[in-house]
Scaffold this motif. Structure first.
Motif, PDB file in Angstrom:
ATOM      1  N   LEU A 176      -9.672   4.829   6.161  1.00 16.76           N
ATOM      2  CA  LEU A 176      -9.489   5.674   7.334  1.00 16.76           C
ATOM      3  C   LEU A 176     -10.851   6.106   7.853  1.00 16.76           C
TER       4      LEU A 176
ATOM      5  N   ARG B  13      -1.877  -6.470  -4.583  1.00 12.97           N
ATOM      6  CA  ARG B  13      -1.680  -7.787  -3.987  1.00 12.97           C
ATOM      7  C   ARG B  13      -0.709  -8.566  -4.842  1.00 12.97           C
TER       8      ARG B  13
ATOM      9  N   PHE C 198       0.832  -1.196   0.000  1.00 12.04           N
ATOM     10  CA  PHE C 198       0.000   0.000   0.000  1.00 12.04           C
ATOM     11  C   PHE C 198       0.871   1.251   0.000  1.00 12.04           C
TER      12      PHE C 198
ATOM     13  N   PHE D 279     -12.756  -5.821  10.067  1.00 12.70           N
ATOM     14  CA  PHE D 279     -11.458  -5.822  10.737  1.00 12.70           C
ATOM     15  C   PHE D 279     -11.127  -4.369  11.042  1.00 12.70           C
TER      16      PHE D 279
ATOM     17  N   ILE E 119      -8.484  -1.690  12.577  1.00 15.94           N
ATOM     18  CA  ILE E 119      -7.052  -1.555  12.879  1.00 15.94           C
ATOM     19  C   ILE E 119      -6.769  -0.129  13.327  1.00 15.94           C
TER      20      ILE E 119
ATOM     21  N   LYS F 283      -9.728  -8.546   1.726  1.00 11.93           N
ATOM     22  CA  LYS F 283      -9.043  -8.306   0.457  1.00 11.93           C
ATOM     23  C   LYS F 283      -9.238  -6.883  -0.069  1.00 11.93           C
ATOM     24  N   GLN F 284      -9.500  -5.977   0.819  1.00  9.77           N
ATOM     25  CA  GLN F 284      -9.640  -4.591   0.413  1.00  9.77           C
ATOM     26  C   GLN F 284      -8.645  -3.713   1.171  1.00  9.77           C
ATOM     27  N   SER F 285      -8.608  -2.471   0.771  1.00  9.04           N
ATOM     28  CA  SER F 285      -7.671  -1.542   1.389  1.00  9.04           C
ATOM     29  C   SER F 285      -8.163  -1.098   2.760  1.00  9.04           C
ATOM     30  N   LEU F 286      -7.316  -0.368   3.436  1.00 10.85           N
ATOM     31  CA  LEU F 286      -7.695   0.202   4.723  1.00 10.85           C
ATOM     32  C   LEU F 286      -8.458   1.500   4.468  1.00 10.85           C
TER      33      LEU F 286
ATOM     34  N   TYR G 151      -8.793   2.602  11.413  1.00  9.02           N
ATOM     35  CA  TYR G 151      -9.110   2.151  10.072  1.00  9.02           C
ATOM     36  C   TYR G 151     -10.067   0.969  10.145  1.00  9.02           C
TER      37      TYR G 151
ATOM     38  N   MET H  91      -2.805  10.205   5.454  1.00  7.75           N
ATOM     39  CA  MET H  91      -2.903   8.854   6.014  1.00  7.75           C
ATOM     40  C   MET H  91      -4.014   8.038   5.372  1.00  7.75           C
ATOM     41  N   ARG H  92      -4.446   8.461   4.203  1.00 10.89           N
ATOM     42  CA  ARG H  92      -5.425   7.658   3.464  1.00 10.89           C
ATOM     43  C   ARG H  92      -4.658   6.737   2.509  1.00 10.89           C
ATOM     44  N   PHE H  93      -5.055   5.494   2.522  1.00 12.92           N
ATOM     45  CA  PHE H  93      -4.328   4.484   1.784  1.00 12.92           C
ATOM     46  C   PHE H  93      -4.828   4.326   0.357  1.00 12.92           C
ATOM     47  N   GLY H  94      -3.904   3.940  -0.528  1.00 15.79           N
ATOM     48  CA  GLY H  94      -4.307   3.518  -1.844  1.00 15.79           C
ATOM     49  C   GLY H  94      -4.978   2.157  -1.751  1.00 15.79           C
ATOM     50  N   ALA H  95      -5.480   1.699  -2.884  1.00 16.34           N
ATOM     51  CA  ALA H  95      -6.223   0.428  -2.897  1.00 16.34           C
ATOM     52  C   ALA H  95      -5.337  -0.775  -2.627  1.00 16.34           C
ATOM     53  N   GLY H  96      -4.040  -0.609  -2.851  1.00 13.44           N
ATOM     54  CA  GLY H  96      -3.124  -1.707  -2.607  1.00 13.44           C
ATOM     55  C   GLY H  96      -2.902  -2.569  -3.835  1.00 13.44           C
TER      56      GLY H  96
ATOM     57  N   GLN I  31     -11.073  -2.385   7.619  1.00 15.31           N
ATOM     58  CA  GLN I  31     -10.632  -3.119   6.437  1.00 15.31           C
ATOM     59  C   GLN I  31     -11.543  -4.305   6.181  1.00 15.31           C
TER      60      GLN I  31
END
Lengths: 106, 117
Positions: free
Chosen positions: B46, A101, A88, B91, B93, B41-44, B36, A94-99, B38
């Motif tokens: 906020l 895998r 990620f 989930f 976090i 299988k997805q992103s976090l 966060y 502090m906002r995350f990208g989709a990631g 989640q």
């Protein structure tokens, strides 16, 4: 807030192949952070990039921050099975990208 | 390195009950904590940013009356899911940063898996 887009969503490679994931923002980022989350685990901080055009290396991992500070990449050379997980990026908000895998076939 | 703990690690509750999740920084003072959510299988995503001694800042679309956040000390933040429903199963976090300066390294807790029946 600043949002980051990340591609690809999935990447499956043969062990020994290289891997790259990209993050893009429509606005200039003051910094960008990269995290790795192993399956079943929690995100672990890898690195933070701050300077325009910055390049940092951690063994087989190379992190780049674009000149315009709107994009970043993480490149893994010669992947190993231990590299499996989701990578990620996160902007300063502090906002995350989709990631992305990553799965590695031995 | 810095350690963040979360308790409980998992919880199962009945619909309509409230659940409190604790996030502790064990060996450093966390002026800022993040919560966060989640999905598999997805992103976090906020949910909120919590600064010690002040009200949490919630992300757009997150109900502050449903997800109560309290950051009463420099080492503890709590998230209470009030009147939980099955769609709140997820989930959760937390992460903690050592200062309010944007960009400081976040250290993540191990997460809490909430299942609402």
């Amino acid at each position: 807030g600043q949002q980051v887009m990340q591609i690809p969503q999935y990447q499956h490679v043969q062990e020994g192949e290289d891997f790259t994931t990209y993050c893009n923002s429509s606005t200039t980022l003051s910094n960008i952070q990269w995290y790795k989350q192993r399956p079943g685990g929690h995100p672990v901080f890898l690195i933070q990039l701050v300077k325009s055009g910055e390049v940092k290396k951690q063994k087989r991992l190379t992190f780049q921050f674009g000149e315009a500070k709107k994009n970043s990449s993480l490149h893994i050379t010669a992947t190993q099975t231990t590299d499996v997980g989701t990578y990620f990026c996160a902007g300063p908000s502090m906002r995350f990208g989709a990631g992305t895998r990553l799965t590695v076939k031995p | 390195g810095a350690v963040v703990s979360q308790h409980p690690s998992w919880v199962i509750c009945k619909s309509g009950t409230s659940v409190k999740i604790e996030c502790r920084s064990l060996d450093f003072q966390a002026t800022t904590m993040f919560w966060y959510r989640q999905f598999p299988k997805q992103s976090l995503m906020l949910m909120a940013t919590s600064n010690e001694g002040s009200k949490a800042t919630y992300e757009q679309g997150v109900e502050k009356d449903k997800f109560l956040i309290n950051h009463a000390s420099l080492t503890l933040s709590t998230l209470t899911v009030t009147s939980a429903h099955p769609e709140d199963s997820s989930f959760y976090i937390c992460s903690a940063a050592g200062s309010m300066h944007v960009g400081d390294t976040q250290y993540f807790g191990p997460g809490t898996r909430l299942t609402v029946l």
